[in-house]
Design an enzyme around this catalytic site. Structure first.
Site, PDB file in Angstrom:
ATOM      1  N   VAL A   1       0.900  -1.151   0.000  1.00 32.37           N
ATOM      2  CA  VAL A   1       0.000   0.000   0.000  1.00 32.37           C
ATOM      3  C   VAL A   1       0.940   1.203   0.000  1.00 32.37           C
ATOM      4  CG1 VAL A   1      -1.829   1.236   1.230  1.00 32.37           C
ATOM      5  CG2 VAL A   1      -1.822  -1.268   1.193  1.00 32.37           C
ATOM      6  N   PRO A   2       1.139   1.825  -1.157  1.00 31.62           N
ATOM      7  CA  PRO A   2       2.301   2.695  -1.387  1.00 31.62           C
ATOM      8  C   PRO A   2       2.216   4.104  -0.805  1.00 31.62           C
ATOM      9  CG  PRO A   2       0.979   2.596  -3.357  1.00 31.62           C
ATOM     10  CD  PRO A   2       0.339   1.659  -2.368  1.00 31.62           C
ATOM     11  N   CYS A   3       2.232   4.207   0.508  1.00 31.84           N
ATOM     12  CA  CYS A   3       2.230   5.527   1.136  1.00 31.84           C
ATOM     13  C   CYS A   3       3.526   6.281   0.858  1.00 31.84           C
ATOM     14  CB  CYS A   3       1.943   5.422   2.631  1.00 31.84           C
ATOM     15  SG  CYS A   3       3.118   4.422   3.541  1.00 31.84           S
ATOM     16  N   HIS A   4       4.574   5.568   0.423  1.00 30.08           N
ATOM     17  CA  HIS A   4       5.831   6.249   0.081  1.00 30.08           C
ATOM     18  C   HIS A   4       5.666   7.165  -1.119  1.00 30.08           C
ATOM     19  CE1 HIS A   4       5.942   2.576  -2.406  1.00 30.08           C
ATOM     20  NE2 HIS A   4       6.676   3.282  -3.259  1.00 30.08           N
ATOM     21  N   ARG A   5       4.580   7.024  -1.872  1.00 32.21           N
ATOM     22  CA  ARG A   5       4.356   7.838  -3.059  1.00 32.21           C
ATOM     23  C   ARG A   5       3.660   9.163  -2.750  1.00 32.21           C
ATOM     24  NH1 ARG A   5       2.333   2.640  -6.433  1.00 32.21           N
ATOM     25  NH2 ARG A   5       4.351   1.585  -6.491  1.00 32.21           N
TER      26      ARG A   5
END
Length: 161
Positions: free
Chosen positions: A119-123
């Site tokens: 779940v790409p919260c780094h984006r």
């Protein structure tokens, strides 16, 4: 709950399976012993993470589920819509969720995401293009964004207007 530890280029990830779902992928700074596992789902999660880090996988498709409020679930679902190698700001995320005044609540929910990389919260980055608010450490956020940009053959790791 079966648990395994998986070595990534940016540290050891603890992966937890719960009732047929991957419920947690947590990146750790400390080293630990990595032992073979027998869970097909944990093996699949590790295989897909291998592909992500090799640059051949952009979307994960093993079953995931994490505990959280209805609002947090909505925030995490919105994160899944961010394309590989792209970034958005917290403000853009709040606009996409039709909650322009909920930027802080959205940022807090991003910070409670328990499914690192998948779940790409780094984006999600600051509106000025800065790398802000990452539980795994800003250096890992930068590494992940640069990795995705490199795989795509682009140089953008900051928000463009």
């Amino acid at each position: 709950m079966p648990v395994t530890y998986y070595k990534t280029p940016v540290g050891i990830a603890q992966i937890t399976e719960d009732d047929g779902f991957i419920s947690r992928i947590h990146i750790m700074d400390e080293e630990c012993k990595i032992e073979p596992i027998t869970s097909p789902l944990l093996n699949e999660a590790m295989r897909q993470l291998d592909e992500y880090f090799a640059g051949t996988r952009k979307v994960f498709d093993f079953p995931i589920k994490q505990e959280g409020s209805e609002f947090q679930q909505q925030v995490w679902q919105e994160l899944l819509k961010i394309d590989y190698g792209k970034t958005i700001s917290y403000g853009q995320q709040s606009q996409q969720m039709n909650s322009p005044l909920a930027i802080r609540a959205i940022a807090a929910a991003n910070g409670r995401n328990n499914l690192w990389v998948v779940v790409p919260c780094h984006r999600v980055i600051g509106s000025n293009g800065s790398l802000t608010g990452y539980a795994g450490g800003l250096w890992r956020k930068q590494w992940l964004l640069e990795h995705e940009a490199k795989v795509l053959g682009v140089g953008q790791t900051k928000l463009e207007f």
